[in-house]
Structure formats: structure tokens, C-alpha cells
Design a protein around this motif. Structure first.
Motif, mmCIF file in Angstrom:
data_model
loop_
_atom_site.group_PDB
_atom_site.id
_atom_site.type_symbol
_atom_site.label_atom_id
_atom_site.label_comp_id
_atom_site.label_asym_id
_atom_site.label_seq_id
_atom_site.Cartn_x
_atom_site.Cartn_y
_atom_site.Cartn_z
ATOM 1 N N TYR A 109 9.370 -1.274 0.026
ATOM 2 C CA TYR A 109 9.159 -0.434 1.265
ATOM 3 C C TYR A 109 9.722 1.011 0.912
ATOM 4 O O TYR A 109 10.594 1.110 0.220
ATOM 5 N N GLU A 110 8.890 1.974 1.180
ATOM 6 C CA GLU A 110 9.318 3.360 0.932
ATOM 7 C C GLU A 110 9.134 4.132 2.223
ATOM 8 O O GLU A 110 8.203 4.371 2.727
ATOM 9 N N HIS A 111 10.245 5.272 2.458
ATOM 10 C CA HIS A 111 10.209 6.027 3.650
ATOM 11 C C HIS A 111 10.512 7.487 2.866
ATOM 12 O O HIS A 111 11.549 7.564 1.917
ATOM 13 N N ILE A 124 0.786 -1.099 0.095
ATOM 14 C CA ILE A 124 0.031 -0.083 -0.154
ATOM 15 C C ILE A 124 0.881 1.190 -0.173
ATOM 16 O O ILE A 124 1.786 1.524 0.969
ATOM 17 N N ASP A 125 0.628 1.882 -1.157
ATOM 18 C CA ASP A 125 1.486 3.352 -1.214
ATOM 19 C C ASP A 125 0.799 4.522 -1.003
ATOM 20 O O ASP A 125 -0.203 4.775 -1.709
ATOM 21 N N ILE A 126 1.291 5.279 0.142
ATOM 22 C CA ILE A 126 0.164 6.552 0.329
ATOM 23 C C ILE A 126 1.105 7.607 -0.011
ATOM 24 O O ILE A 126 2.129 7.928 0.280
ATOM 25 N N SER A 127 0.361 8.594 -0.666
ATOM 26 C CA SER A 127 1.090 9.841 -1.061
ATOM 27 C C SER A 127 0.042 11.072 -0.830
ATOM 28 O O SER A 127 -1.018 10.898 -1.417
ATOM 29 N N ILE A 128 0.270 11.916 0.065
ATOM 30 C CA ILE A 128 -0.652 12.974 0.531
ATOM 31 C C ILE A 128 -0.027 14.465 0.264
ATOM 32 O O ILE A 128 1.235 14.455 0.171
ATOM 33 N N ILE A 130 13.415 6.993 -0.452
ATOM 34 C CA ILE A 130 14.184 5.853 -0.727
ATOM 35 C C ILE A 130 12.746 4.721 -0.875
ATOM 36 O O ILE A 130 12.141 4.528 0.128
ATOM 37 N N GLU A 131 12.828 3.873 -1.824
ATOM 38 C CA GLU A 131 11.939 3.071 -2.175
ATOM 39 C C GLU A 131 12.236 1.784 -3.146
ATOM 40 O O GLU A 131 11.320 1.722 -4.133
ATOM 41 N N PRO A 132 12.892 1.036 -2.477
ATOM 42 C CA PRO A 132 13.500 -0.180 -3.448
ATOM 43 C C PRO A 132 12.342 -1.093 -3.496
ATOM 44 O O PRO A 132 11.458 -1.540 -2.793
ATOM 45 N N GLY A 139 3.946 14.050 1.530
ATOM 46 C CA GLY A 139 4.426 12.869 2.315
ATOM 47 C C GLY A 139 4.136 11.547 1.382
ATOM 48 O O GLY A 139 3.051 11.583 0.690
ATOM 49 N N ASP A 140 5.054 10.740 1.493
ATOM 50 C CA ASP A 140 5.045 9.643 0.352
ATOM 51 C C ASP A 140 5.535 8.246 1.232
ATOM 52 O O ASP A 140 7.111 8.412 1.409
ATOM 53 N N THR A 141 4.907 7.368 1.465
ATOM 54 C CA THR A 141 5.330 6.211 2.132
ATOM 55 C C THR A 141 4.697 4.708 1.712
ATOM 56 O O THR A 141 3.349 4.934 1.471
HETATM 57 CO CO CO Z 1 5.088 6.162 -3.015
#
Ligand code: CO
Ligand code: MF3
Ligand code: CO
Length: 264
Positions: free
Chosen positions: A234-236, A96-100, A203-205, A107-109
Motif C-alpha cells: 500500500y502506498e500514500h 495497482i500503482d498510479i503515479s501521475i 510511504i509504501e511498504p 502524485g503516487d499511490t
Molecule cells: Co507508486
């Protein structure tokens, strides 16, 4: 246009946006069960972002993307489009990729979730993907070249006999969803910009169980592994600090602290 080095007031807003994106992932976990559709999950996240957090989805309408979040199951590498016909089933692995956007800043994670009990391979793939991100986070500090991030991710992943997707990368983030610099997840010495305090990027490998190659589906968005093997990501969103980095999208249940002291 925001600059590659953020000001104190921009950093303050990015901390809020990052926290909010992380809270969406924390909120959604309990809904991820067999039989619920990806569109239902999209709706729950959308309502939470818009009505509870008074923020905006960065995905909805982005280059025409039709939904508020990305949901990528099993062999979907990234950019899966939620829809009512797609339901979770026992054993799925789900990103699940959340970008707001809150107060003009992004913010993107993203992270992986298991539906029911995962296979041994699924579990190992997700662990390796998460650890590759964590190893990179533990390296970030002013003075190092950007390619060190890609180098450590690629070495760790390939030593575990998985592969790194090369077509998509991490990115600077701020007033814009995707800004300079490009953060590659494999070693490329041309990626030689030197990290400085005040930079914010993701970073989102994306890690495949089989071949690294990917294919775009007819919908123009969904990216799958070419060989149909499983993929995990995974993304932070992180801030380079004087001594290391702050994980702006840090979640409560993580096995890594939110502020990393990496300089010795
Ligand atoms: Co993302
Ligand atoms: N969240 C993705 C990223 O990490 C981008 C998704 S763009 C969308 O950069 F349009 F597909 F939502
Ligand atoms: Co991103």
C-alpha cells in the motif's frame, strides 16, 4: 529541482496531484474482474488520466518503463508491466500503482484489490500491509526522526510473521517523481533526518508472506519474491503538517481520516 520543504504554492499543486492519483484508484475498482487483461486496465487508466483529468502518467517512459501504470499480481512485489496476455483470475491479489503528473507536480499511490474471493492468507497479508502503513501515518509529525517510520512498520509486520522488502523504499516527491529523502520501511538509525512541516514523501511498504528477498525478471522491471510467496503493498503520498500529516492521496473508502492529528 524542488526542495525537501515545499512552499505553499507547491503544496497546493501536490494536493491536486495526490487527489487525482487517488481518483484513478477509485475509478478502476469496478473493472477488476476475472478475465480482463492487465493491458485493458492500463488503457482505461491511461485514458482517464490523459483525457478526463488532462494529466500525464509519471510511469510511461520513466527510465524506459513501457506502460502507464504498474500492476503487480500475487508473487509480483512491484513494477509489474501490464500486457494483453496476462488476465486476472479468481483469487488473485493485485496491486495497482498510479503515479501521475499534473501542473508539473507528482502524485503516487497504490493499494491492493481482490479478484473474487481471497484466501485467508491473502486477506491477512493485505490487512497487515495496510495496517503497517496506517501505523506509520499515525506517527508522522514534526520532530521525529525518519527511522521511526521504518521501525514501526518492521516491528508490526515481523510480529505478524510476515517480512519487509528492503530493496525498495518510499521517497520524497514533488517536481520530481523520486526525490530525497529515502523512506526505509525497516529500522536503520542512519535514516536520522528529522521530520519538518512542509515535507512531502511517500510511504509504501512491500510485505512478503515468506522470505523478504526479491528477484528481478528478464524484462528488467518485474520484481518477484524469490521464494514465490505472495506480496502486498500500500502506498500514500503525505504532507507533514504542524500537528501530524495530511494524506494527499486519500480515497473515499478508507478506514483512516485524510488529516491526522498525531501530536498530543
Ligand atoms: Co507508486
Ligand atoms: N510507482 C512506483 C513508486 O511508488 C514507481 C514506479 S516506476 C515505474 O515509486 F517506472 F515502474 F513505473
Ligand atoms: Co512511490
Amino acid at each position: 529541482m524542488s526542495c525537501i520543504i515545499k512552499t505553499a504554492s507547491e503544496i497546493k499543486k501536490m494536493r491536486k496531484s495526490g487527489k487525482l492519483a487517488a481518483e484513478v484508484l477509485e475509478m478502476i475498482e469496478k473493472y477488476l474482474q476475472p478475465k480482463i487483461s492487465t493491458e485493458d486496465i492500463n488503457q482505461i487508466c491511461h485514458n482517464y488520466i490523459v483525457h478526463k483529468k488532462k494529466a500525464v502518467s509519471a510511469c510511461l517512459g520513466y527510465h524506459g518503463f513501457p506502460k502507464s501504470i504498474c500492476i503487480s499480481i500475487n508473487d509480483v512485489v512491484c513494477h509489474g508491466i501490464p500486457n494483453e496476455k496476462e488476465v486476472f483470475k479468481e483469487g488473485d491479489i493485485v496491486n495497482i500503482d498510479i503515479s501521475i503528473i499534473k501542473d508539473h507536480y507528482h502524485g503516487d499511490t497504490s493499494k491492493m484489490f481482490f479478484i473474487g474471493k481471497p484466501s485467508i492468507l491473502s486477506k491477512r497479508l493485505c490487512k497487515v500491509a495496510q495496517k503497517s502503513l496506517y501505523l506509520a501515518l499515525k506517527l508522522v509529525q514534526p520532530g521525529i526522526p525518519l527511522y521511526k517510520i521504518g521501525e514501526i512498520i518492521q516491528n508490526y509486520v515481523e510480529n505478524n510473521n510476515f517480512s519487509v522488502v528492503k530493496e525498495y523504499c518510499g521517497h520524497g516527491i514533488g517536481r520530481n517523481f523520486h526525490e530525497e529523502p529515502h523512506v526505509l520501511h525497516y529500522k536503520n538509525k542512519e535514516n536520522d533526518i528529522i521530520l519538518e512541516e512542509g515535507m512531502i514523501f511517500t510511504i509504501e511498504p512491500m510485505i512478503n508472506a515468506g522470505n523478504p528477498r526479491v528477484r528481478c525478471m528478464k524484462d528488467g522491471w518485474t520484481i518477484k519474491t524469490k521464494d514465490r510467496s505472495l506480496s502486498a503493498q500500500y502506498e500514500h503520498t503525505i504532507l507533514v503538517t504542524n500537528y501530524g500529516c495530511d494524506i494527499l492521496t486519500w480515497q473515499k473508502d478508507e478506514d483512516i481520516p485524510p488529516k491526522l492529528i498525531n501530536k498530543n
